[in-house]
Enzyme design. Sequence first.
Site, short mmCIF file in Angstrom:
data_model
loop_
_atom_site.label_atom_id
_atom_site.label_comp_id
_atom_site.label_asym_id
_atom_site.label_seq_id
_atom_site.Cartn_x
_atom_site.Cartn_y
_atom_site.Cartn_z
N CYS A 118 26.28 -11.18 -26.46
CA CYS A 118 27.45 -12.06 -26.26
C CYS A 118 27.37 -12.85 -24.95
O CYS A 118 28.15 -13.77 -24.73
CB CYS A 118 28.74 -11.26 -26.32
SG CYS A 118 28.94 -10.39 -27.88
N HIS A 251 33.98 -15.56 -22.59
CA HIS A 251 33.57 -15.01 -23.89
C HIS A 251 34.81 -14.53 -24.63
O HIS A 251 35.71 -13.92 -24.05
CB HIS A 251 32.59 -13.86 -23.67
CG HIS A 251 32.27 -13.14 -24.94
ND1 HIS A 251 31.91 -13.81 -26.09
CD2 HIS A 251 32.28 -11.82 -25.26
CE1 HIS A 251 31.70 -12.93 -27.05
NE2 HIS A 251 31.92 -11.72 -26.58
N ASN A 281 35.35 -12.63 -32.48
CA ASN A 281 34.23 -12.61 -31.54
C ASN A 281 32.97 -13.10 -32.28
O ASN A 281 32.46 -12.39 -33.15
CB ASN A 281 34.04 -11.19 -31.01
CG ASN A 281 32.91 -11.07 -30.01
OD1 ASN A 281 32.11 -12.00 -29.84
ND2 ASN A 281 32.83 -9.94 -29.34
#
Length: 324
Positions: A118, A251, A281
């Site tokens: 990520c 993020h 996500n």
Amino acid sequence: MPYAKIIGSGGYLPPRVVTNDELAAELATRNIETSDTWIVERTGIRQRHIADPGATTSQLATRAAQAALADAGIDAGELDLIIVATSTPDFVFPSTACLVQANLGAKGGAAFDVQAVCSGFVYALATADAFVRAGRAKTALVIGAEVFSSILDWSDRSTCVLFGDGAGAVVLKASEEPGIMAAQLNADGSQMKILCAAGNVAHGKVVGDPFLRMDGQAVFKLAVTSLTQSALDVCKEADVSLEAIDWLVPHQANVRIINFLGRRLNIPDEKVVVTVDHHANTSAASVPLAFDEARRDGRIKPGQTVLMQGVGGGFTWGSVLTRV
Ligand SMILES: CC(C)(COP(=O)(O)OP(=O)(O)OC[C@H]1O[C@@H](n2cnc3c(N)ncnc32)[C@H](O)[C@@H]1OP(=O)(O)O)[C@@H](O)C(=O)NCCC(=O)NCCS
């Protein structure tokens, strides 16, 4: 030394939207209990985009890249560097970046993948920035793209509700004006077990565990502390105060992580881009998708200062501070 300046951005989300209620109903058919209320309260996620079976990361990445190139007014033939951040590549090799290069009809420039889960997009952006600053590239395409749904264990409710698929991209060009002002990358490999997909393909078989596994609470705590420190470090390096940041693009893992971070840095909610509610996500795609959305709807304006931050498996984290 030239700066690397973002001159265009693009995003692509697979058309199929799965709401929390739809996901809960599907999981209920397998006696797995979850609810829209639980998911929204703990994460802020309301829906995610899921790629159709067989759709690949390079296909999503190519769509985002085409949108970014069109936005930048750049022909693919001008690209001398393509970096794709992904943890769900189409193949063991060649890299997804090479597949995207072929799809775009570009040839000859460097193309490679970056694997930092990520944090991948921030890692890839910092890498492209270093190439441009060193004079090794003039026009670079940086993509974060994932089909994360392909590595989720759909019987594990503590992880499968959190993620979605998508791709985001930016085009960088060498410029005399800033540009990316500072970048900062970190990793702590001793924390690899708190977030991993510890499988591999060898001798014709999957070896190990092909699914994502996570200790959610450990990830939560480490994400908040590491991103706070990283923001302070990158601002110090660029000699820019936190107050001077117009937009924080973190993020998009969990709205509670984002809120904690904003409070610790004293950055008000109005300056924080949040897409986790409608994208979930999307791992390496989350930061460029959020950046592109806020740029296209007019929130992020030319001349503003933007702090992008990634965090994830590895454990990895990092920040890029840029003027747009
Ligand atoms: C995953 C996360 C949402 C879990 O929230 P939490 O408040 O820590 O919840 P817990 O793991 O303590 O679980 C609480 C309860 O909810 C249950 N639960 C877990 N997932 C659930 C779901 N989807 N629906 C309903 N209940 C669920 C657990 O089984 C547990 O039940 P128990 O108390 O009976 O044992 C949270 O830890 C988190 O967001 N962590 C960061 C994850 C992340 O962002 N990862 C990516 C980083 S790149």
